[in-house]
Structures are given as C-alpha cells and as structure tokens.
Design an enzyme around this catalytic site. Structure first.
Site, PDB file in Angstrom:
ATOM      1  CG  ASP A 780      41.528  24.184  39.343  1.00  0.00           C
ATOM      2  OD1 ASP A 780      40.266  24.415  39.185  1.00  0.00           O
ATOM      3  OD2 ASP A 780      41.604  22.846  39.177  1.00  0.00           O
TER       4      ASP A 780
HETATM    5  C1  BGC Z   1      38.525  21.629  38.881  1.00  0.00           C
HETATM    6  C2  BGC Z   1      38.678  22.328  37.478  1.00  0.00           C
HETATM    7  C3  BGC Z   1      37.212  22.885  37.253  1.00  0.00           C
HETATM    8  C4  BGC Z   1      36.962  24.047  38.081  1.00  0.00           C
HETATM    9  C5  BGC Z   1      35.729  24.777  37.907  1.00  0.00           C
HETATM   10  C6  BGC Z   1      37.728  22.511  39.783  1.00  0.00           C
HETATM   11  O1  BGC Z   1      37.585  22.132  41.093  1.00  0.00           O
HETATM   12  O2  BGC Z   1      39.710  20.917  39.443  1.00  0.00           O
HETATM   13  O3  BGC Z   1      38.856  21.153  36.641  1.00  0.00           O
HETATM   14  O4  BGC Z   1      37.455  23.237  35.714  1.00  0.00           O
HETATM   15  O5  BGC Z   1      36.777  23.308  39.286  1.00  0.00           O
HETATM   16  O6  BGC Z   1      34.607  24.187  38.096  1.00  0.00           O
END
Ligand code: BGC
Length: 880
Positions: A780
C-alpha cells in the site's frame, strides 16, 4: 514530451451514457428493503412529493479518500425524483439546509487549510483524519408541510466516511441526532405515506427508526454511484425491483458486536488490536451467542412473496449439491430471491460457530406464479475447520447439518451429513506466530440461537453418510528459497519483445538485469517527486492515477511501464487537466478535491490543451455485494475494465475486500461483507469481469487484517492463526483460487508483530505456495515512509516502526509503491551487503515483468485470466 491518453473532447461520450444506463439498472437491484408495509412501489407515479433529509440534495455517491471517483456529474435524489415525473414540493427546506451545509463546509475547509498550512501539507491530506461532520438540520415547520401539498414524504438519511478515520458511535454518525429523530417522528405523524431511505455506506442504529410506527418503508439505498438519484427513483416507482440482502449483521446496539469494546479508539489504544473474538465475528457471533440482531445477515424483503422448496440434497466427499425450487407466490410484483445455504459443523474438539454460509444462488426475475429451480453446489471440504494443533484443515467426525433459507435467521434443516471419522483435508504449516498471542473467546457454557421446530427438523432430516476413506488430503509442498538466476546470454541484450515472441524466457531476461535496474523496477516512479504530489496521484501519463512502474528500461529493452489507478467504486483520475504543448501539466494533477473547489472545474481558465477523463462511479462495494448476484458484480468489473482500457490504466487498485469486523471501520463501504465466502466470491466476480478485457487486471486489497483506519499505518492486529485462516484471509484465498487477480496489495497494518508488507509468511508462503497466486504483490502507498506529518500525527510517538524496503523484497512484496529514492537505495545496499538475496530480488523483478509482458501495453495482449484454464469454483449455480 509526455503523451497523454485522455480525450480532448468535453462532450458526454457514448461510453459514459452506456455505462450510466447499465449502472442505473443494476444499482436498484442491490438495494435492501428493510421494511415495507406495501407502500412501495408507489402506486402514484407522478404528482407532488415532499423530500427531506441531509441526503435529499447532497446525496452521497460513495465514500471519501482514495475510493472516491470523479464523474462528470452526480444525480441526487431530488433530481432523480423529478426525472421520473414527481414535483418536489419541499424545496424551501432543502434550500435552507443547503445554506447551512455550505456555511459549515466553508468554515471547515478554511480551518483545514489553516491547519494544513501550519504543518505544511495539503488540506486534502488532513481531511482524511479530520472528516467533515454534518451540520445541524433546520427543523421542518407546519408551513413546510402545508406548502408541500402532498400526502407522501421521503426522508433521506445520509452518512459519509472514508479512508484515514474510523467512524464513531456518536450522534450524527452511528446514532441519529436529536434533530433527525424529531424531524423523522414529526414527518411520520404528518404524512400518510412516509419512507426513510438510508444513504449510508455502513451500519447505523436502526432501533429508533424501528420504534416509529409511522414509517411505512425503510430502504437501504446505500451509495450507488453517480446515477444514484435515478436508481433510487426507479426503485421507488417499481421500474426496477430491489432484491438486495444485507451482507453484515445490523445489531440492535453497537456494543453487541463482539469486537466493539477494543475496536480502534474505543479502548484508547490504537497501537494494538486484539481480535479476542477469534472466529466469532458477525453472524457467527450473534447466532452462537444467541443475540437477536435488529436485522440479521442475509436479510432483505421483496416486493412479493416466495416459496422455497428443497427438492434434493446430494453429497459425496467432493461436493454437496442442493436443488431448490423457488416460486413467486405473490400476485402483483415480480422479484428475485436469494437462496442461502448454511452448514453447521459438529461441536467436537474444535469449537464451531452455530452456522456458516456455505453457498448461495439468486433466481432470475420471477413474475407472479413463476418458478425456477436452482441447483447449487459447494465443496464438501469447505466445511472443514482449521486446527492450529494439527496445522491442518480438518473435518471432525459427526453430523454436518445443511440449512436452506432466505436469510441467516430463516432457514430450515434439509439434510444431515454424517462423517464416520475425522479427516484431514489439507496439511499446511503453522504460520503467523505472535509474541503476544491473543486468546480466542470460547463458547463453553453458551447456549446458541435456536428456533421452534429446529430439534425436530434435525431429527427428521434425511441422512447422507460419508466415509472418511473417500477423502484425500492435499499436502502443501512449500517451495525452497529463490536461487539466483545466472545470465547465459551475456553477448545479447534481451528485449521484452523477444520474450513475448518466445525467443527467450522471462528467467533469461531477468538474469540480465542489474541490481540497480531491478531496484527501480521494484519501486514505483514517485522517487524524486515532492511527497505531496505523490499522495495517491503519482502517475505521469495518466494524471490522477495512483502510480506507475519504471520507464528506465523502455528504450533499450522495450520494457513499458504499467499504470495503476484506484478503485474500488470506479476509477479515480483527474477529471480535467490542462497541459502545455510540450506536455507539462499546467493545472491540478491531484485527483483529490483541493481547496474545497469542484475538481472538475479546476483549471478552466488556464490556456493550453484541455484533457478530460470522466469515469463512471459504480455502486460502493457493500451495495454491490448486497445484490448477492455474481453476474451483476462481474458486469460492474467489466464496466470499469472498459474504462481502464480507454484511459490506459493497467492495474485497478480494487476490489477492496477486508472483512467487516466492526461497523465503525471507516472504509467498510469499500469492502463487501462480514462473511469471507461472500467477500471472496464478490472479489472473484469483479476480477473476472475486469480481467475478461485484454491485458488489464485487478488488485485485491488490503492483505490482510486491515479492519480499522485510526492509526492505520502503524497499528498491529493480533489475530489467532485459526481466525486468520478461517475469516480474515479466507476471502482472499477464495478470490485468488477462483479468479487469479493480477495483483494483491498488502496492507498498512502489522499482523502479529510484523508489517504485512514485510511478511513472507503471508505474501509468499500462503499466497503463492499454498494458494498458487501467480501475479504481483505490491505495498500500500508509503508503507516504507513515515507519514505522520501528512496525516495529522505530527509529534506522535509511535509504538511500531514503518515497514522496511528490503524486508518487502525478502517477503515477496514485488512492487514498493509509490516508490522513493530511499526504497531504491536500500534495496541496492541490501544486495551489496548480503542482507538481501539476489534470488529474492530477481523473483520480485520477474513477477513484475510477467505482468508487464501480459499487459495491454503490448499489441496482441490477451485477457490475463485466459491462461488459467482450470480454476476451481467456490460455489456453482445452475438454473432450470
Ligand atoms: C489506500 C489504498 C490506495 C492507495 C493509492 C492508500 O492510501 O490505502 O487503498 O489504493 O492509497 O491511492
């Protein structure tokens, strides 16, 4: 010069129209009728209607954060009602509320900007941990009622939530405010026909609503994307038929959920989350501990009545098959029914829940008098439990009861499967050791739920005898370490085209890459970017996309980059941007709302080439799952897949599929259900839909035990191995085995003391060795970086550290997103010092190259899923 794939035409495209029409039709089918005394569908299809509530004009299409979608327009419920022919006669009240809302939001945003400036971050980042609270409502007056000039009123109760903050049990969130209560009571007394619509992403308190006698219908319309208002209006007039069922238990009281006491900030500790309830979560807890919910898991009314007749139950060591005839016994309305099959395993050495969902199937639309037979099969061994003691899945000897019905609390026992001796169905190894292991709750001395007639049903149920000798045990073979690949073609520089044509193998190409090249390949391209511009929008070629992979080997080896964009309710991209002739973006390139302005209009005045990327917001995941219709979810996956193809996005950062452990998780709306089978099947369906399109793929997230938002980067979930395997990673297992998503995203949290991003047990041993996952794993965003400053935690003392880039590679976390200079340098230094094996880095690089090679970045790409010809099924449904 950067090349953009976005269109320069600002007209509504045929694709936008086609997708809106498709979503409008399917969204209403997902909605759940909680109460209806016959008022719905409305008999009077035109005329005056009084509309109130914070969701009347400010209808919420989906939650906030990375899961947001930037569509061209959002249809609210007021517009929806007008479009089907009603005259909304409560506009004065709606306007009064709009003014209050506007002032409150302006104040909120001004303060947010001030605070953001002080700590030097953009306001949208702080917004995540400081969500906007709904302002107080204006009272409805006698004069409002009189001028409404109708006997019908609708109240739309809306709640928003999102990434970065959990919800609270307070008024205005889980609970209704005093204003809401008194307005609803007042309206219920003043109008002959009064309907409450829940425009919510998750569970709220329904006790008060149920106690108000004048509410004629209560509908969970949830958040159905940018055409939401149309879908709701269609449903109200019966143009589309709601046939949804709840995917989580709606308790009478919040504190009745088994995780409520220690959940997130409830106990003042967000560093460590102890999953003391073990496997007793959701209905598994409510049923086993005999707590009556407000609305049970699987519940939902129809506009008609159904008879469910079980015609046959068969079982052998391979599968259980139930044939169920469903008849629409009503006389007015058509409808669809969801047949739910639960099983109860014997209480022997291992404690078991009262029942677990084993399979389900949904009928076609049945007209009054029509019947359809569903033949539903599931694997017999899916009834096994995990024994930590034996490090294996086992079916204990005894009676397995099969129950069939249309909700978890309205089933009948239809068969008893007797197993003579215990069988081991799969032998794995013990994983996820915790220094402070959590002790799971026990059911000793607890009397589970029962109902009149259950005992005699059990006694009278047809018996099927299975013999333990007919079962075989799947013994997992764990792969040894990754040996380093050696370059055997030193005098020739292998290109991607040569691998695609079959002249060289991926191993041969990977063996030629330098450590530096691989380190770049294994990190996204946000390195060197200012951290702010990298938050969730770091892609260069597709503005607003969350990231992309390296281009450093494009010229010499034709290794193209792939682009990654959020999810899950569609694609989150910058809807409108402006670029100069030499490809420099002159307007906002973040896909998050800035300065509280309408993101679609930002940059309108700038000179340059204007580009547009309007995407369809599909219903939120929980609403999609409420359909219990896997074809419908597949269709939504396909809709997004088509938009990915058009926008040049390879990996969709969706579906989200964490378990609904507690209703206050801020991101539950992005996830499907409290049940792992339903979640796993929904994620598989979404994947099948998207991956039926050439060269694109899904990313199932957040793996795993990521069930809260407060302190999300550094909170540690302590979960027993059994609860993990049976609940929290079970859904991922189902999605992977049955649909092979192109990618997995590890979560932010730690699991039993180690960051999931750094967990080789989770990412390699389980996902690849045990389940046969064939795609890439990515982190993530920013799990290897300290994000305290960005998300409002300045000066915070953290108990746990951030995750380590070298450990990511060791764990098999192939792609570190969005990538930083430090990630790259650490990987290179790790290999040089011997801390990191070259073979492990090569394995990660090879996984990424494999996906790039199969992506639509190359001509002739095929649908990714096509290579997996014999994927097993979790549930098979045939209709007759
Ligand atoms: C989130 C993810 C997301 C990623 C990219 C993160 O803050 O937890 O679910 O895909 O950002 O935007």
């Amino acid at each position: 010069m950067a090349k953009f794939y976005a269109t320069t035409k600002n007209d509504v495209s045929n694709r936008e129209i086609e997708h809106m029409i498709r979503v409008r039709k399917l969204a209403a089918e997902c909605m759940v009728l909680l109460e209806n005394d016959g008022v719905l569908p409305f008999k009077k299809k035109i005329g005056n209607i009084a509309l109130y509530g914070n969701g009347a004009r400010k209808t919420i299409k989906g939650g906030t954060g990375s899961g947001d979608v930037n569509s061209r327009s959002v249809v609210n419920i007021e517009q929806g009602l007008e479009a089907v022919g009603y005259t909304v006669t409560s506009k004065k009240w709606i306007e009064r509320y709009e003014k209050i809302y506007h002032n409150a939001f302006t104040q909120y945003w001004t303060k947010l900007e001030k605070d953001a400036k002080e700590v030097g971050v953009p306001a949208f980042a702080l917004r995540m941990s400081n969500p906007f609270s709904e302002p107080p409502l204006p009272m409805v007056k006698e004069s409002d009622v009189e001028s409404a000039d109708t006997n019908t009123a609708i109240y739309v109760l809306a709640r928003n939530s999102g990434e970065g903050a959990d919800r609270s049990e307070k008024e205005g969130d889980y609970l209704l405010t005093e204003d809401e209560k008194s307005i609803i009571i007042y309206l219920s007394e003043k109008f002959e026909q009064f309907i409450v619509l829940l425009n919510v992403g998750g569970v709220i308190d329904t006790k008060v609503l149920k106690s108000i006698p004048g509410i004629n219908a209560l509908v969970l319309i949830s958040q159905s994307g940018n055409i939401g208002g149309y879908a709701v209006a269609d449903m109200l007039v019966g143009a589309t038929i709601p046939s949804g069922k709840l995917t989580a238990t709606w308790a009478e009281n919040y504190n009745e959920y088994s995780s409520s006491e220690g959940f997130s900030s409830n106990d003042g500790n967000t560093d460590d989350e102890y999953y003391t309830e073990g496997i007793f979560t959701g209905y598994r807890y409510f049923d086993t501990f005999n707590i009556t919910p407000s609305y049970c898991f699987g519940y939902g009314l129809a506009l008609t009545t159904f008879q469910i007749q079980v015609e046959d139950v068969k079982a052998d060591s391979n599968e259980v098959t139930v044939a169920v005839k469903v008849t629409n016994t009503g006389s007015e309305n058509p409808g669809r029914e969801v047949v739910q099959i639960y099983s109860s395993a014997p209480q022997e050495h291992l404690e078991k829940p009262y029942q677990e969902l084993s399979a389900f199937g949904k009928t076609s639309m049945l007209k009054p008098g029509d019947s359809e037979t569903l033949i539903i099969s599931f694997k017999t061994t899916s009834m096994a439990s995990y024994s930590e003691e034996k490090s294996a899945w086992i079916m204990e000897a005894g009676s397995y009861y099969i129950r069939v019905g249309n909700s978890s609390r309205s089933t009948k026992v239809v068969a008893k499967i007797n197993l003579d001796k215990e069988v081991m169905t799969e032998k794995v190894m013990n994983l996820f050791k915790d220094e402070n292991p959590v002790k799971d709750m026990s059911i000793s001395g607890i009397q589970s739920y029962s109902y009149d007639g259950e005992v005699s049903e059990k006694e009278g149920a047809p018996v099927i005898t299975l013999s333990s000798v007919d079962f075989s045990c799947n013994i997992i073979e764990y792969h040894p370490a990754n040996d380093a690949l050696i370059d055997m073609n030193a005098n020739h520089k292998i290109t991607m085209d040569e691998v695609i044509s079959g002249k060289y193998t991926l191993d041969e190409l990977t063996a030629q890459l330098t450590v530096e090249e691989m380190a770049n390949l294994c990190c996204g391209t946000a390195k060197g970017l200012e951290i702010m511009s990298a938050v969730g929008s770091s892609s260069i070629t597709v503005p607003g996309a969350a990231g992309d992979t390296t281009t450093i080997m494009k010229e010499d080896r034709n290794i193209n980059e792939v682009i990654l964009a959020d999810g899950p309710a569609g694609l989150r991209l910058v809807p409108h941007f402006v670029a100069s002739d030499d490809g420099v973006i002159l307007s906002e390139s973040s896909a998050f709302t800035t300065e509280g302005k309408d993101i679609r209009k930002v940059g309108e005045e700038i000179e340059g080439t204007h580009y547009y990327q309007y995407c369809t917001a599909i219903p939120i995941a929980t609403l999609l799952a409420s359909s219990w219709d896997m074809e419908l979810i597949e269709e939504c996956g396909y809709i997004v897949g088509k938009e990915m193809q058009e926008m040049h996005v390879t990996l969709w950062l969706a579906p989200g599929m964490n378990n609904h452990r507690n209703p206050l998780c801020g991101r539950n709306f992005e996830y499907y259900s409290e049940d792992p089978l339903l979640s796993g099947m929904c994620a598989a369906a979404s994947t099948k839909g998207a991956q039926s399109i050439a060269g694109i793929g899904t990313t199932i997230k957040h793996f795993a035990a990521n069930n809260q938002e407060n302190n999300r980067f550094l909170s540690c979930s302590h979960v027993s191995e059994r609860a993990l395997r049976e609940i929290y990673i079970k859904s991922f297992e189902i999605a992977i085995k049955t649909a092979q998503p192109m990618s997995i995203m590890s979560s932010y949290n730690l699991l039993n003391g180690i960051h999931t991003a750094n967990s080789r047990d989770l990412l390699t041993t389980v996902a690849r060795n045990e389940w046969g996952f064939a795609g890439i794993v990515m982190t993530d965003w920013f799990t290897t970086q300290n994000m305290d400053m960005l998300f409002g935690g300045v000066g915070k003392k953290n108990k746990y550290d951030i995750s380590s880039p070298t450990m990511c590679i060791y764990a098999g976390n192939d792609l570190i997103m969005p990538g930083s200079d430090n990630d790259i340098d650490s990987i290179i230094a790790g290999v040089q010092s011997g801390e990191l094996n070259l073979g492990d880095l090569q394995a990660c690089a090879k996984h990424i190259l494999n996906i790039i090679m199969r992506s639509h970045q190359y001509k002739g790409a095929k649908p990714y899923s096509e290579q997996f010809t014999e994927l097993p099924y979790a549930v098979n449904v045939k209709k007759q």
